[in-house]
Design a protein around this motif. Structure first.
Motif, PDB file in Angstrom:
ATOM      1  N   GLN A 643       0.812  -1.212   0.000  1.00 51.24           N
ATOM      2  CA  GLN A 643       0.000   0.000   0.000  1.00 51.24           C
ATOM      3  C   GLN A 643       0.844   1.259   0.000  1.00 51.24           C
ATOM      4  O   GLN A 643       0.498   2.261  -0.639  1.00 51.24           O
ATOM      5  CB  GLN A 643      -0.912   0.007   1.239  1.00 51.24           C
ATOM      6  N   SER A 647       0.339   4.017  -2.860  1.00 50.16           N
ATOM      7  CA  SER A 647      -0.158   5.363  -2.516  1.00 50.16           C
ATOM      8  C   SER A 647       0.846   6.430  -2.910  1.00 50.16           C
ATOM      9  O   SER A 647       0.489   7.500  -3.430  1.00 50.16           O
ATOM     10  CB  SER A 647      -0.446   5.444  -1.009  1.00 50.16           C
ATOM     11  N   GLU A 651       0.042   9.409  -5.647  1.00 52.00           N
ATOM     12  CA  GLU A 651       0.135  10.835  -5.346  1.00 52.00           C
ATOM     13  C   GLU A 651       1.052  11.544  -6.344  1.00 52.00           C
ATOM     14  O   GLU A 651       0.750  12.644  -6.826  1.00 52.00           O
ATOM     15  CB  GLU A 651       0.664  11.034  -3.927  1.00 52.00           C
TER      16      GLU A 651
END
Length: 798
Positions: A643, A647, A651
Motif C-alpha cells: 500500500q 499510494s 500521489e
C-alpha cells in the motif's frame, strides 16, 4: 643429436671420378689383383723389370676379356668399395624395409624413361636377373631392387615381396603393408617367373595372393588395374652383386593401345613417376633410347621439370647400336655433356639385342660384348680417354653407387633430425587421442556421469566466474525482458486527443532514478505515441462503464480493464525470455556433454546423453512454461499489499497529471499566481496564492485523471513484481531444474544399473573406428620411426 654432423643444405652431387684401372693402380704403386681385373674386364699390367715405371695413362683398357676370364655371376660389385660407402647403402636398404620412406624423404634412385627406352635391359644388366617381358606387365608397377654384396662364400639369393601403399581405388593407406611373396629364391633362373606372378598380384589386389603364387603361370584375360602404385620389392644379395638400390618405374606412355588400359593410364603413370622424382633426395636415372629422336622422349621433359638445373639427374643412353647412320655425332655430344648438360653427366650402355636374348646369352657374355662394342665401334672407340669412363654398364653402376652413397652420407644428419622430430610429434599426437577402451566400462561410465553432474551443478546453480559462463550468457536476455515489460507502461496524456502533436507531456522526473526513461530515438518516441491514451478517451470510457453509481462515482472496473489490457501484453515477453534461456541453456549443456563424453567409445554414449539431457530439458521447459501461465493468471486481477508504494506512486502521478492539466486549462491564472508569488513576500498576504484554484470551477476531467493515476501507480508496483518473479521461476524450473534429478534420470535411461548393464556398458565403450585406426596408424608410424632411429644408432649417428 650425439655424433651427428651439422645439418647441411641439400647437396649437389659430386663430380664423377674415373674408375680404377690397372694403369691407374699401377701409377699409384699398386697392381690390381687379377680377380678384380677380370670382374672389371681389364688385363693386368705389371712393370717391366729394371725399368722405371712410365706415367700411367688414365684411359681404361678397352680390350675385351677372354670368356674364360669372365665370371658367370653378376660381377659389378667393386671389391675396392670402401666399407663406409657399403655401410651407407646398406643403411638405406634397412631403412627402406622399415617403411619409413612413407614419413621422410629417403635417398633413392628412380629409373625413368619412355616405353621401349631400354629400361628393362638396363635393370637386368645391373641386377643380373631377367625381368618379365610378356604382355608388358613388367612396366605396369614399380619394381624396387635392393642389391647388396654378400660374403665371398655366401650363396646368391633373392627375396620377393609386395609393398602396398595404396588401396585398389588409389587412395593412400595409413600404413604401408609389406608381404613376402613366396620363399627365398636361390636360383636366378626362377626370378623372372616369380616377378611375373608378383606383378599379377599387384594388378589384382582383391584376389588372394596364393592364387598368383601357386596357380598357373599365365596372364588373366583382364586385370583389376592397368597400372598400380604398389611395389614389387626385390632384395638381391650375393658375392658379386653391386651395392646399389633403385626403383624401376613404369615407362611413360604417349598413347594406349586398344583392348588394354584406358586414356587415364597416361596421366596415372606420369603422376606415379612424379611422386618419386619430385622429392629432393631422389636421384633420377633418365634412360633415353638412341633409336628415337631425343625431343620425342617425354621422360626428359618430366625430369627437367622437377630438376631444372640437372643437379640430381644422371642420363643413360641406350641402344647405341640402333643409331641411324650419320647421326652418331649428335649423341656423342651428350657424352661430352655439351647437349642438355647434367652435373653427373650422361652415360651410354650397350645391352643384349633381341637375338642375343633368344640365344640365352649369359650376363658375363653380355658384358664382354658391351666392352667389344665400345672398344671397336666408332665414334665411341674414338672418344678421348676422359670420356671413356662414361661408357659401359660397370662405369654407370660405379657412379650410381658413389653418388647414392655420398648423398646418403650428406642426408644422414637431416634424416636423424627428421626422425627425432617425427618421434616427438607422433608421441604428442598419440597423447592427444582419448585413452583406449577400459576393461571396466560400467565404472568408467558411472564416474563420467557423476563428474558431469557435478559440473552441471557448478555451472547452472553456483555459476562460474567467467565472462562466457552460463549465468553471464543469460543476463542480456534478462535485461531485454525487463525492458520489454517496462515498455508496456500506459502512456496517459492529461490533454484531449485533439491536441495530439501540439502539446507534449513532460517526463515524470521522480522516475529518473528508476531508469524508466532512457535515451529514446525516433522509433521509441513513435512507439510511445502509438500507445498514448488521452484524458478525454479515459473519461468517455468511464462514463460508458457507469451503471447505478452515485453522481461523480466511477466504477473500479475501468481501472481493472486498463490493468488487464496491460498485463495481457506481458505474456509474449515472458515466453520470448523463456525461449531465449532455453536456447542458451541447451547449447551450453550440449557443450558440457561433448566435453565430458566425446572421447568415450564411438560417440554413442555422448549421443545418448545428449538425447537424455534434451528430453530432460524439454520437461523442465514445460514446467517453466506452466509457471509463467500461472503467474499470468495471478496478475489478471489487480492486487497488492504494498500500500505504501502504491499510494506514494499515485500521489506523484496524480500531481504530475494535474499540474500538466492545470497548466493547459488555466495557464493565465497560473502565470498570475507565479508572478504574484515572485514579487510579494509570502508572509504579506493572508490567503495563499494557490488557494485561488479552490474558488475556480472544478475540472470535469478529474475522474479520468484519477483513473490514470490509479492505473499508472499500480503498473509501477505490479511490473516490478512480475519482472522479478518470471526470471526466478524460469531459473528455478529450467536452469536449476536441469540439474535436479539428472543423475537418476541418466542412470535409468541408460540402463547400466539394470540386468543388462554390463552388456550396454560394453557396447557404449566400443572405441570409434576412426580413432582406433588413427591410434593404429600413429602407433605403426612411431614404431617405424623408432626402428629407423635404432638403425641409425647402430652406426653411431644417434
Amino acid at each position: 643429436m650425439g655424433k651427428v654432423l651439422s645439418k647441411l643444405n641439400r647437396p649437389s652431387f659430386p663430380q664423377p671420378t674415373p674408375p680404377l684401372t690397372a694403369f691407374t693402380m699401377k701409377s699409384q704403386g699398386k697392381t690390381m689383383p687379377s680377380a678384380a681385373n677380370e670382374k672389371l674386364g681389364l688385363q693386368p699390367t705389371a712393370p717391366s723389370p729394371g725399368k722405371k715405371e712410365e706415367q700411367a695413362s688414365p684411359l681404361p683398357i678397352s680390350k675385351a676379356p677372354k670368356p674364360s676370364q669372365v665370371s658367370e655371376d653378376v660381377g659389378l660389385a667393386n671389391g675396392e668399395l670402401s666399407q663406409s660407402r657399403r655401410q651407407m647403402l646398406d643403411l638405406v636398404n634397412r631403412l627402406q624395409t622399415t617403411g619409413v620412406q612413407v614419413d621422410i624423404d629417403l635417398p633413392q634412385i628412380a629409373v625413368i624413361g619412355s616405353q621401349s627406352a631400354g629400361k628393362s635391359s638396363l635393370i637386368e644388366s645391373i641386377s643380373g636377373i631377367t625381368l618379365p617381358r610378356a604382355a608388358g606387365t613388367c612396366t605396369r608397377c614399380p619394381t624396387e631392387c635392393r642389391l647388396s654384396r654378400g660374403a665371398p662364400n655366401a650363396a646368391w639369393q633373392c627375396r620377393v615381396a609386395l609393398r602396398f601403399t595404396h588401396d585398389r581405388t588409389g587412395q593412400p593407406l595409413g600404413q604401408a603393408r609389406n608381404e613376402d611373396f613366396g620363399p627365398v629364391i636361390f636360383d636366378k633362373a626362377l626370378v623372372e617367373e616369380r616377378i611375373r606372378r608378383a606383378q599379377r598380384a599387384i594388378l589384382n589386389p582383391s584376389s588372394p595372393r596364393t592364387q598368383f603364387l601357386e596357380g598357373e603361370d599365365e596372364d588373366l584375360d583382364a586385370t583389376e588395374l592397368s597400372f598400380s602404385s604398389n611395389v614389387v620389392s626385390l632384395a638381391i644379395s650375393g658375392p658379386g652383386v653391386a651395392d646399389l638400390s633403385f626403383c624401376d618405374l613404369p615407362g611413360l606412355i604417349a598413347s594406349v593401345g586398344s583392348g588394354r588400359g584406358s586414356s587415364n593410364d597416361i596421366a596415372l603413370v606420369e603422376s606415379l613417376v612424379t611422386s618419386y622424382i619430385k622429392k629432393p633426395s631422389c636421384i633420377i636415372l633418365l634412360t633415353v633410347a638412341c633409336e628415337t629422336d631425343f625431343e620425342n622422349q617425354g621422360a626428359h621433359r618430366l625430369a627437367k621439370l622437377h630438376d631444372p638445373e640437372g643437379k640430381r639427374t644422371i642420363g643413360v643412353l641406350t641402344k647405341p647400336d640402333r643409331i641411324p647412320t650419320g647421326e652418331e655425332r649428335g649423341w656423342i655430344s651428350f657424352i661430352r655433356n655439351e647437349r642438355e648438360p647434367l652435373d653427373n653427366n650422361w652415360y651410354c650402355v650397350k645391352q643384349p639385342s633381341s637375338n642375343d636374348i633368344k640365344q640365352n646369352i649369359t650376363w658375363a657374355e653380355a658384358r664382354q660384348r658391351e666392352d667389344e662394342f665400345f672398344s671397336m665401334t666408332a665414334p665411341w672407340s674414338d672418344l678421348d680417354g676422359v670420356y671413356q669412363k662414361y661408357l659401359r654398364t660397370r662405369n654407370l653402376v660405379e657412379r650410381l653407387s658413389g653418388v647414392l652413397s655420398d648423398l646418403i652420407a650428406k642426408r644422414l644428419p637431416e634424416i636423424q633430425e627428421e626422425l627425432e622430430r617425427g618421434i616427438i610429434a607422433t608421441r604428442q599426437a598419440l597423447d592427444r587421442l582419448p585413452p583406449p577402451p577400459s576393461m571396466d566400462p560400467v565404472n568408467d561410465i558411472a564416474n563420467l556421469l557423476h563428474i558431469f553432474t557435478s559440473e552441471l551443478q557448478r555451472h547452472c546453480i553456483q555459476g562460474v566466474p567467467h565472462s562466457d559462463g552460463l549465468l553471464q550468457a543469460m543476463r542480456p536476455a534478462q535485461l531485454r525482458f525487463r525492458k520489454a515489460i517496462r515498455e508496456t507502461a500506459p502512456e496517459f496524456i492529461p490533454f484531449e486527443r485533439e491536441k495530439a502533436g501540439k502539446k507534449t507531456l513532460p517526463k515524470p522526473r521522480f522516475l529518473d532514478n528508476e531508469e524508466e526513461y532512457g535515451e529514446e530515438g525516433s522509433e521509441g518516441l513513435q512507439a510511445r505515441a502509438a500507445r498514448s491514451v488521452y484524458v478525454d478517451e479515459v473519461y468517455a470510457r468511464a462514463m460508458q462503464a457507469r451503471t447505478r453509481e452515485l453522481p461523480g462515482s466511477i466504477p473500479f472496473v475501468v481501472q481493472q480493464a486498463y490493468i488487464k489490457e496491460i498485463v495481457a501484453k506481458w505474456s509474449m515477453p515472458a515466453l520470448v525470455y523463456l525461449e531465449s534461456v532455453q536456447t542458451i541453456l541447451a547449447a551450453y549443456v550440449k557443450k558440457l556433454v561433448s566435453f565430458h563424453f566425446e572421447s568415450f567409445g564411438q560417440g554413442v554414449l555422448e549421443q545418448r546423453i545428449k538425447a537424455i539431457v534434451h528430453n530432460h530439458l524439454k520437461e523442465c521447459f514445460g514446467r517453466a512454461e506452466a509457471r509463467i501461465k500461472w503467474f499470468m493468471e495471478l496478475e489478471a486481477l489487480p492486487f497488492t499489499l504494498n500500500q505504501h508504494y502504491l499510494s506514494d506512486y499515485k500521489e506523484k502521478f496524480l500531481a504530475h497529471y494535474k499540474a500538466a492539466r492545470e497548466e493547459e486549462i488555466r495557464g493565465g491564472v497560473a502565470q498570475h499566481i507565479k508572478g504574484f508569488q515572485a514579487n510579494a513576500p509570502r508572509s504579506s498576504y493572508r490567503t495563499q496564492p494557490e488557494d485561488i484554484y479552490k474558488i475556480l470551477p472544478a475540472d470535469k476531467m478529474f475522474p479520468a485523471i484519477n483513473i490514470m493515476a490509479d492505473v499508472r501507480a499500480y503498473f509501477q508496483v505490479a511490473y516490478k513484481r512480475f519482472a522479478d518473479n518470471i526470471p526466478l521461476a524460469i531459473d528455478y524450473e529450467l536452469v536449476q531444474g536441469i540439474e535436479r534429478d539428472i543423475l537418476k534420470t541418466m542412470y535409468v535411461r541408460l540402463g547400466i544399473n539394470g540386468p543388462d548393464g554390463a552388456r550396454i556398458a560394453n557396447e557404449l565403450a566400443q572405441e570409434s573406428l576412426q580413432i582406433a585406426d588413427k591410434r593404429e596408424d600413429l602407433s605403426k608410424k612411431l614404431e617405424r620411426l623408432k626402428v629407423a632411429n635404432q638403425e641409425l644408432s647402430e652406426i653411431g649417428l644417434a
